[in-house]
Enzyme design. Structure first.
Site, PDB file in Angstrom:
ATOM      1  N   LYS A  15      -5.095  42.556  44.549  1.00  0.00           N
ATOM      2  CA  LYS A  15      -5.929  42.827  43.687  1.00  0.00           C
ATOM      3  C   LYS A  15      -6.827  42.264  43.561  1.00  0.00           C
ATOM      4  CE  LYS A  15      -2.565  43.337  41.001  1.00  0.00           C
ATOM      5  NZ  LYS A  15      -1.742  42.025  41.636  1.00  0.00           N
ATOM      6  N   ARG A  90       0.829  48.783  33.695  1.00  0.00           N
ATOM      7  CA  ARG A  90       1.262  48.668  33.787  1.00  0.00           C
ATOM      8  C   ARG A  90       3.073  48.861  33.694  1.00  0.00           C
ATOM      9  NH1 ARG A  90      -1.018  43.382  35.043  1.00  0.00           N
ATOM     10  NH2 ARG A  90      -0.123  42.153  36.815  1.00  0.00           N
ATOM     11  N   ARG A 129      -2.110  29.046  44.752  1.00  0.00           N
ATOM     12  CA  ARG A 129      -2.775  28.930  44.476  1.00  0.00           C
ATOM     13  C   ARG A 129      -4.302  27.977  43.325  1.00  0.00           C
ATOM     14  NH1 ARG A 129      -4.427  34.839  41.206  1.00  0.00           N
ATOM     15  NH2 ARG A 129      -2.751  34.144  40.586  1.00  0.00           N
ATOM     16  N   ARG A 162      -2.530  28.424  37.545  1.00  0.00           N
ATOM     17  CA  ARG A 162      -2.582  29.036  36.326  1.00  0.00           C
ATOM     18  C   ARG A 162      -1.554  29.159  35.536  1.00  0.00           C
ATOM     19  NH1 ARG A 162      -4.265  34.691  38.095  1.00  0.00           N
ATOM     20  NH2 ARG A 162      -2.157  36.149  36.677  1.00  0.00           N
ATOM     21  N   ARG A 173       7.396  37.548  36.818  1.00  0.00           N
ATOM     22  CA  ARG A 173       6.332  38.763  37.590  1.00  0.00           C
ATOM     23  C   ARG A 173       7.092  39.483  38.304  1.00  0.00           C
ATOM     24  NH1 ARG A 173       1.753  34.430  38.964  1.00  0.00           N
ATOM     25  NH2 ARG A 173      -0.014  36.236  39.126  1.00  0.00           N
TER      26      ARG A 173
END
Ligand code: AP5
Length: 217
Positions: A15, A90, A129, A162, A173
Site C-alpha cells: 500500500k 480498518r 524491511r 519497525r 497484524r
C-alpha cells in the site's frame, strides 16, 4: 475534481509503496493513518502514547484515536477535493464514520483498490524491511538491500526495523487483518463502494501499472 480513493490490503501488500506515487500522479493528497500514528508517537502526544502500545504488538489502535487523527487531517483544505486513504478504514466503525462524513457533504467514494498477495510473501517482505532512523530512507533485504548490511547508503546510520515488523508482530497484524476483512468488504458492498482487486505480486512497476489502471477506471 480529484478522486476519493482507498487503498486496502494486508500488511506488506504494498500500500505504502504504491499509494504515494498514485496520489502524486492523480494530484490528490496521500493520507496514511499508519504514518499519522507514527508521527504522533514521535511527537510524544497523548494520542501517540496511547497508540504506541497497540502498534508495537501489531494490534489495531482504538477507533476513537485513529478517527480523531484522520478527521483532523481531512479538514485541511488540500483534502477538500479528493484524497487517497491508506490504512483507513480498518474496522466497520471506521468505515461507517467515513461513509457518514462523505454523505453529510454530498460526496462519494470513487473506489477501493484492494491489493492481494499470499501470506508467506507478506511475511518475507515485512521482516526484510529496514529503515534509516536518521534520513528516513527505506530498504528491503529482498527488493532493495543496502550496499553494506545494516548501514544506510545515503547517510551511513545504522538501519533499524519497525517494532511491528518482527515475525511475531507481522503474524499478529495479518490475523487482525483477516479477522476484519470480511465484514469490511460486506460494508463496502452495502454502501456501493466499488472494490477492484489487484494482485500485488511481481515487479513493483508492473504492480503499479495494474493499480493505476483500476484507479483511473
Ligand atoms: P500501517 O503503517 O498502515 O501498516 P500496515 O498496513 O501494516 O502496512 P505496511 O506499511 O506494513 O505495509 P504496506 O501494505 O504499506 O506495504 P509496503 O508498501 O510498506 O499500520 C501500522 C499499524 O498502525 C497497524 O498495525 C495498527 O496498529 C496501526 N493502524 C494504522 N491504521 C490504523 C487504523 N485505521 N485503525 C487502527 N489501527 C491502525 O511494503 C512492504 C515491504 O514490501 C516494503 O519493504 C516494500 O519495499 C516491499 N514490497 C512492496 N511491494 C513489493 C513487490 N512488488 N515486490 C517486492 N517487494 C515489495
Amino acid at each position: 475534481m480529484g478522486k476519493r480513493l482507498l487503498i486496502f490490503g494486508p500488511p506488506g501488500a504494498g500500500k505504502g509503496t504504491h499509494a504515494a506515487r498514485l496520489a502524486s500522479d492523480l494530484g490528490i493528497p496521500y493520507l496514511a493513518t499508519g504514518d499519522m500514528l507514527r508521527a504522533a508517537i514521535a511527537s510524544g502526544s497523548a494520542a501517540g502514547r496511547e497508540a504506541e502500545k497497540y502498534i508495537r504488538l501489531g494490534e489495531l489502535v482504538p477507533d476513537h484515536v485513529v478517527i480523531a487523527l484522520l478527521e483532523e487531517r481531512l479538514t485541511l483544505p488540500d483534502a477538500a477535493d479528493g484524497f487517497l486513504l491508506d490504512g483507513f478504514p480498518r474496522t466497520v466503525a471506521q468505515a461507517e464514520r467515513l461513509a457518514r462524513r462523505l454523505a453529510s457533504r454530498g460526496e462519494h467514494l470513487d473506489g477501493v483498490v484492494a491489493l492481494e498477495a499470499d501470506e508467506d510473501v507478506l511475511v518475507a517482505r515485512l521482516s526484510g524491511r529496514f529503515i534509516c532512523p536518521r534520513c528516513g530512507r527505506t530498504y528491503n533485504r529482498l527488493l532493495r538491500p543496502p550496499r553494506a548490511e545494516g548501514v544506510c547508503d545515503a547517510c551511513g546510520a545504522s538501519l533499524t526495523q519497525r517494532p511491528d515488523d518482527t515475525v511475531a508482530a507481522v503474524r499478529h497484524r495479518l490475523r487482525e487483518h483477516r479477522a476484519k476483512t470480511e465484514a469490511l468488504m460486506a460494508f463496502f458492498r452495502s454502501v456501493g463502494w466499488p472494490v477492484r482487486s489487484v494482485p500485488s505480486v511481481g515487479e513493483v512497476d508492473e504492480v503499479y501499472g495494474r493499480i493505476r489502471k483500476v484507479a483511473e477506471a
